[in-house]
Design a protein around this motif. Structure first.
Motif, PDB file in Angstrom:
ATOM      1  N   VAL A  80      14.496   0.864 -19.094  1.00  0.00           N
ATOM      2  CA  VAL A  80      13.602   2.031 -19.163  1.00  0.00           C
ATOM      3  C   VAL A  80      13.147   2.249 -20.610  1.00  0.00           C
ATOM      4  N   ASP A  94      18.420  -1.462 -12.642  1.00  0.00           N
ATOM      5  CA  ASP A  94      17.468  -0.422 -12.241  1.00  0.00           C
ATOM      6  C   ASP A  94      16.238  -0.625 -13.108  1.00  0.00           C
ATOM      7  N   HIS A 109      17.851  11.140 -22.699  1.00  0.00           N
ATOM      8  CA  HIS A 109      18.178  11.348 -21.279  1.00  0.00           C
ATOM      9  C   HIS A 109      19.380  10.499 -20.874  1.00  0.00           C
ATOM     10  N   PHE A 110      19.323   9.207 -21.200  1.00  0.00           N
ATOM     11  CA  PHE A 110      20.417   8.331 -20.767  1.00  0.00           C
ATOM     12  C   PHE A 110      21.709   8.594 -21.540  1.00  0.00           C
ATOM     13  N   GLY A 116      10.358   7.265  -8.273  1.00  0.00           N
ATOM     14  CA  GLY A 116      10.290   8.689  -8.635  1.00  0.00           C
ATOM     15  C   GLY A 116       9.535   9.469  -7.569  1.00  0.00           C
ATOM     16  N   TYR A 127      15.783  15.582 -12.712  1.00  0.00           N
ATOM     17  CA  TYR A 127      15.807  14.121 -12.865  1.00  0.00           C
ATOM     18  C   TYR A 127      17.222  13.646 -13.227  1.00  0.00           C
ATOM     19  N   GLY A 129      10.835   1.571 -12.015  1.00  0.00           N
ATOM     20  CA  GLY A 129      10.772   3.024 -12.172  1.00  0.00           C
ATOM     21  C   GLY A 129       9.431   3.680 -11.914  1.00  0.00           C
TER      22      GLY A 129
HETATM   23  N1  ARG Z   1      10.553   7.222 -12.733  1.00  0.00           N
HETATM   24  C1  ARG Z   1      11.082   7.349 -14.046  1.00  0.00           C
HETATM   25  C2  ARG Z   1       9.958   7.611 -15.041  1.00  0.00           C
HETATM   26  O1  ARG Z   1       8.808   7.454 -14.732  1.00  0.00           O
HETATM   27  C3  ARG Z   1      11.837   6.131 -14.481  1.00  0.00           C
HETATM   28  C4  ARG Z   1      13.083   5.875 -13.685  1.00  0.00           C
HETATM   29  C5  ARG Z   1      14.079   5.077 -14.437  1.00  0.00           C
HETATM   30  N2  ARG Z   1      15.336   4.954 -13.754  1.00  0.00           N
HETATM   31  C6  ARG Z   1      16.275   5.908 -13.704  1.00  0.00           C
HETATM   32  N3  ARG Z   1      17.340   5.709 -12.976  1.00  0.00           N
HETATM   33  N4  ARG Z   1      16.128   7.048 -14.351  1.00  0.00           N
HETATM   34  O2  ARG Z   1      10.227   8.004 -16.159  1.00  0.00           O
END
Ligand code: ARG
Length: 584
Positions: A348, A120, A355-356, A161, A324, A123
């Protein structure tokens, strides 16, 4: 560096250690301290001295005797205080290199147990990509290519996103411009017009304008929130308009990804996970994985090893909306259920560490990830010369396309300064500048360990000298030019000059470099190897004329050596995601 020759020697060393009663000492080769002493060293005698109660020098002598008889070993010499230095035979080196050059996999060994890996990265959100997305795209794509090269079944996904507050902000902004447009009629059920009120070019200005309006005026922000809620509640007009806008934006986003060489097998977005969320929330609550806190739903994810407080993960807010993190949980479920993922990698920004951490723990706790391993491949920020996050001259966030264009412009200037490609068509020049500029950015990014941030000095990055992308591209372009001039006149590799041996050994390190890069999840390991290889190529040119006057068998051997170097260098630049121009 480890090569197939090192592996074979380690095998022989293992047998020698057993026969000496040293089966507990690992059969590992060490780098040789000085290249003129050999290609590798053995330190096992020093480790074995205590076990055998013998002097290291006498054990080393025994190891040296055993190793001198091993195939592919020219010399095994004892060196105080108990090392053995190994030199491979020229024939073994030449044969290994010829085999590597003929191998469609370039001698890169596969993994014994291939996995289904979802990666992934990228993003982006529904707004123009900026410099912050560069690293995810560059590191993610290099990892994707390397994982595939070592035999994994890789599926890349962009995880767009497209579901948060920015959606409501953009939709509300459009409503301000076109209040009468049919999509905003709350009662309308559709069908809605095919043609949109905004074009793809409007998209880049829509979000910044919407954001500015919301910042300046709290009522606009309220409106954006209400619009987000209505979209998420499934109001038909808003849903239809949003789907079309996402499709439009996705096209643009994928164009920039393409320019950077990033490939996505799937281009799913956060919105694609939404249908799973109601059932997921019900499941989390029913199984007790989540607990109620008023109208909100939380998951406790603390662990005994925590040294910092890890707050509970909110999976549903008091107003009923998902977040999210909820989307990420639903996406894990889908990747496990629909794609059968053994491993999911998230490339990321390191700032999303918490978060993760929370999401992964929550996924494991609720049994959503099954056997799949979850990894956050974190990276540091791209900084400007002032050490602060990279910005435009005017102090704004630097757009990704803007950055790519800037690098291309500088590459064009370098080409002109050097009087290069003078006779090329303007298309060829433009294409070369694009490839050079992009490679400059990629290599600048992939030169340091991913977790450290780095200072992006564009002028330095596009330079043809130093540890830069253009330098690496040029090394390959030059090899290709020599090979084109030589025609098909190669022959067996016969190593005679030290620079030839060094180049051959360097080429043989490709597979090991790729595996090290995958293991550390940091492509800089491969970049470092590529610079070493390019340096050996230069040394070889300096010492060993290829097309000059010399015996035909020497010329034929050197042509094959160039071709093997071209294969290895070409493979590594491809894995690092660089596009190589035909000339520069
Ligand atoms: N769109 C998210 C951002 O701008 C990042 C996404 C990363 N991937 C995920 N599965 N959360 O922070």
């Amino acid at each position: 560096m480890t090569t197939v020759l090192h592996q074979a020697a380690e095998h022989a060393l293992g047998a020698a250690l057993i026969s000496l009663g040293l089966q507990d000492v690992p059969a590992r080769l060490l780098p040789c301290p000085k290249p003129e002493l050999g290609h590798a060293a053995i330190g096992s005698a020093l480790q074995g001295a205590k076990l055998l109660k013998r002097s290291p020098m006498s054990i080393a002598a025994d190891i040296a005797v055993a190793m001198s008889g091993a195939s592919g070993i020219a010399k095994a010499e004892v060196a105080p205080p108990g090392y053995v230095n190994l030199t491979f035979t020229d024939d073994a080196i030449a044969a290994a290199l010829e085999a590597q050059a003929a191998d469609p996999k370039c001698g890169i060994p596969g993994v014994p147990a291939p996995e289904k890996v979802v990666i992934d990265f990228g993003g982006p959100n529904i707004k123009p990509m900026h410099v912050g997305h560069l690293r995810s795209l560059v590191i993610g794509e290099a990892l994707r290519r390397m994982l595939e090269a070592i035999g994994h079944d890789v599926v890349s996904d962009i995880h767009l996103g497209d579901w948060g507050l920015p959606s409501g902000m953009i939709l509300a902004e459009i409503r301000h411009r076109f209040p009468e447009a049919p999509w905003f009629d709350q009662a309308a059920q559709g069908p809605f017009p095919e043609e949109l009120p905004v074009s793809v070019d409007d998209l880049s200005s829509l979000y910044p304008q919407a954001a500015a309006a919301c910042k300046a005026d709290e009522s606009r922000m309220e409106e954006a929130r209400a619009t987000t809620a209505a979209l998420q509640a499934g109001q038909p007009g808003l849903s239809a308009l949003w789907r079309s806008i996402v499709a439009l934006a996705k096209g643009r986003i994928l164009e920039s990804c393409d320019r950077l060489g990033a490939h996505f097998d799937l281009t799913l977005g956060e919105s694609d996970a939404q249908p799973e969320i109601p059932a997921l929330l019900a499941y989390l609550e029913a199984t007790g994985a989540a607990r109620r806190d008023g109208a909100a739903l939380l998951m406790d994810v603390v662990a005994s090893e925590d040294r910092h407080e890890v707050p509970p993960l909110v999976v549903k807010k008091g107003d009923g909306s998902a977040l999210y993190a909820t989307t990420d949980l639903a996406t894990i479920l889908m990747r496990r259920r629909d794609l059968n993922a053994d491993r999911i990698l998230y490339v990321v920004d390191g700032r999303q560490h918490l978060h993760f951490l929370q999401v992964f723990r929550a996924a494991v706790k609720a049994g959503l990830s099954g056997e799949a391993a979850l990894e956050h491949i974190a990276f540091g920020t791209v900084n400007g010369p002032d050490g602060k996050p990279f910005r435009t001259r005017a102090g704004n966030t630097m757009g990704l396309v803007e950055l790519l264009d800037l690098a291309k412009e500088k590459a064009l200037a370098r080409l002109a300064e050097g009087g290069r490609l003078k006779d090329s068509s303007s298309e060829a020049l433009d294409d070369a500048a694009d490839a050079i500029g992009t490679a400059a950015l990629r290599i600048a990014d992939l030169s340091s360990h991913r977790t450290t941030g780095y200072i992006l000095d564009l002028d330095r990055a596009v330079s043809f000298e130093g540890k830069t992308g253009p330098y690496l591209l040029y090394a390959l372009v030059r090899l290709r030019a020599i090979l084109a001039k030589a025609g098909a006149a190669g022959g067996h590799i016969v190593l005679q000059h030290p620079a030839e041996r060094r180049l051959a050994i360097a080429c043989l390190g490709l597979g090991d470099a790729v595996h090290r890069a995958v293991k550390s999840r940091s492509p800089h390991e491969l970049t470092a190897w590529t610079f070493d290889l390019a340096a050996e190529v230069s040394r070889f040119y300096a010492d060993c004329p290829v097309l000059g006057e010399q015996a035909p068998e020497i010329q034929a051997s050197r042509i094959t050596l160039c071709s093997a170097a071209e294969t290895a260098l070409g493979a590594s630049l491809r894995l690092l995601g660089c596009r190589v121009p035909p000339a520069m």
